[in-house]
Design an enzyme around this catalytic site. Structure first.
Site, PDB file in Angstrom:
ATOM      1  N   GLU A 111      32.135  50.011  48.486  1.00  0.00           N
ATOM      2  CA  GLU A 111      32.008  48.633  48.021  1.00  0.00           C
ATOM      3  C   GLU A 111      32.947  47.701  48.776  1.00  0.00           C
ATOM      4  O   GLU A 111      32.575  46.577  49.151  1.00  0.00           O
ATOM      5  CB  GLU A 111      32.297  48.543  46.520  1.00  0.00           C
ATOM      6  CG  GLU A 111      31.365  49.372  45.644  1.00  0.00           C
ATOM      7  CD  GLU A 111      31.924  50.742  45.335  1.00  0.00           C
ATOM      8  OE1 GLU A 111      31.804  51.184  44.187  1.00  0.00           O
ATOM      9  OE2 GLU A 111      32.498  51.374  46.255  1.00  0.00           O
ATOM     10  N   HIS A 145      36.794  52.515  49.690  1.00  0.00           N
ATOM     11  CA  HIS A 145      35.511  52.721  49.042  1.00  0.00           C
ATOM     12  C   HIS A 145      34.401  51.914  49.704  1.00  0.00           C
ATOM     13  O   HIS A 145      34.634  50.878  50.340  1.00  0.00           O
ATOM     14  CB  HIS A 145      35.619  52.364  47.556  1.00  0.00           C
ATOM     15  CG  HIS A 145      36.425  53.352  46.786  1.00  0.00           C
ATOM     16  ND1 HIS A 145      36.560  53.316  45.412  1.00  0.00           N
ATOM     17  CD2 HIS A 145      37.159  54.432  47.191  1.00  0.00           C
ATOM     18  CE1 HIS A 145      37.328  54.312  45.007  1.00  0.00           C
ATOM     19  NE2 HIS A 145      37.701  55.002  46.072  1.00  0.00           N
ATOM     20  N   CYS A 196      37.305  48.584  42.489  1.00  0.00           N
ATOM     21  CA  CYS A 196      36.157  47.985  43.159  1.00  0.00           C
ATOM     22  C   CYS A 196      35.506  46.930  42.273  1.00  0.00           C
ATOM     23  O   CYS A 196      35.038  45.898  42.761  1.00  0.00           O
ATOM     24  CB  CYS A 196      35.139  49.059  43.539  1.00  0.00           C
ATOM     25  SG  CYS A 196      35.668  50.108  44.930  1.00  0.00           S
ATOM     26  N   CYS A 215      34.462  51.961  40.755  1.00  0.00           N
ATOM     27  CA  CYS A 215      35.694  52.251  40.018  1.00  0.00           C
ATOM     28  C   CYS A 215      36.287  50.916  39.556  1.00  0.00           C
ATOM     29  O   CYS A 215      35.788  49.841  39.906  1.00  0.00           O
ATOM     30  CB  CYS A 215      36.691  53.008  40.896  1.00  0.00           C
ATOM     31  SG  CYS A 215      37.380  52.015  42.246  1.00  0.00           S
TER      32      CYS A 215
END
Length: 235
Positions: free
Chosen positions: A62, A60, A95, A92
């Protein structure tokens, strides 16, 4: 920067800017894309500002940011700075956990997150971890017109004369996300259902009115949705 000519060729951030169509595609709250885009700004104590972007790859967006930040040799745990993220999706739960660990490792770093959409907002694990993020001191807000305009001016390689051509999405869509984010932060069950998750089709909202929710949500937010009418006191 001259609004009539667009971003200057000498602008050091020019090569790091995204194309207008990319910004519109990623941050349109009316579409639920699979991809995630992160625009970020780091303000240092020296008053210097770094701006850049990244997208989800094998992991992801992040996590990509955190790994890049922590891999820089001069970014020691004592570093002091303020970071602002503009995310097309909210983090999410994994993250969110990684962000809290990152901030624990860098206690002098502050983080503000603006999101265009809420990621799988009905999942209790996602909701719980977002609340933990807020409790840990992270500010999370839904992107509104000022944030869209700011991103357009500072992260987008718009054409000459198009500084004011940033996408002005219907405010009701934004307000619906604001309403649901309030529910998440307050620890309330989801009241907003969104169909069309993770597709490029238009999004459909449906609200399930439950009095217990709305008694605890700020009045001005309820009025903005049109669910309730402004209260008028008659003399």
């Amino acid at each position: 920067m001259d609004s009539k000519t667009g971003p200057s060729v000498g602008d050091p951030t020019l090569r790091r800017r995204i194309k207008p169509w990319e910004f519109v595609a990623f941050f349109n709250p009316q579409e639920l894309r699979k991809e995630t885009c992160l625009l970020y700004e780091i303000k240092w104590r020296s008053h210097k500002i770094w701006r850049n972007s990244n997208q989800n790859t094998s992991q992801h967006a992040e996590i990509n940011f955190i790994e890049k930040f922590t891999s820089e040799r001069h970014h020691k745990p004592t570093v002091q700075c303020s970071i602002t993220w503009f995310l097309s999706w909210s983090p999410c739960w994994r993250c969110s956990e990684a962000i809290r660990k990152f901030l624990n490792q860098y206690p002098n770093v502050t983080l503000i997150i603006f999101v265009a959409r809420l990621y799988w907002h009905m999942d209790q694990q996602h909701r719980q971890e977002l609340r933990k993020l807020v409790s840990s001191g992270v500010t999370i807000q839904i992107m509104n017109y000022p944030e869209y305009h700011y991103c357009w001016r500072n992260f987008v390689d718009y054409l000459p004369g198009e500084e004011d051509h940033w996408p002005k999405y219907p405010s009701l869509w934004i307000t619906f996300y604001v309403l649901e984010l309030h529910c998440i932060i307050l620890g309330l069950p989801p009241c907003l259902k969104i169909s069309g998750h993770h597709s490029n089709q238009p999004v459909l909202f449906s609200l399930h009115l439950q009095d217990c929710h709305y008694q605890r949500i700020p009045y001005h937010v309820l009025v903005a949705t049109g669910i309730v009418q402004p209260f008028v006191t008659w003399r």
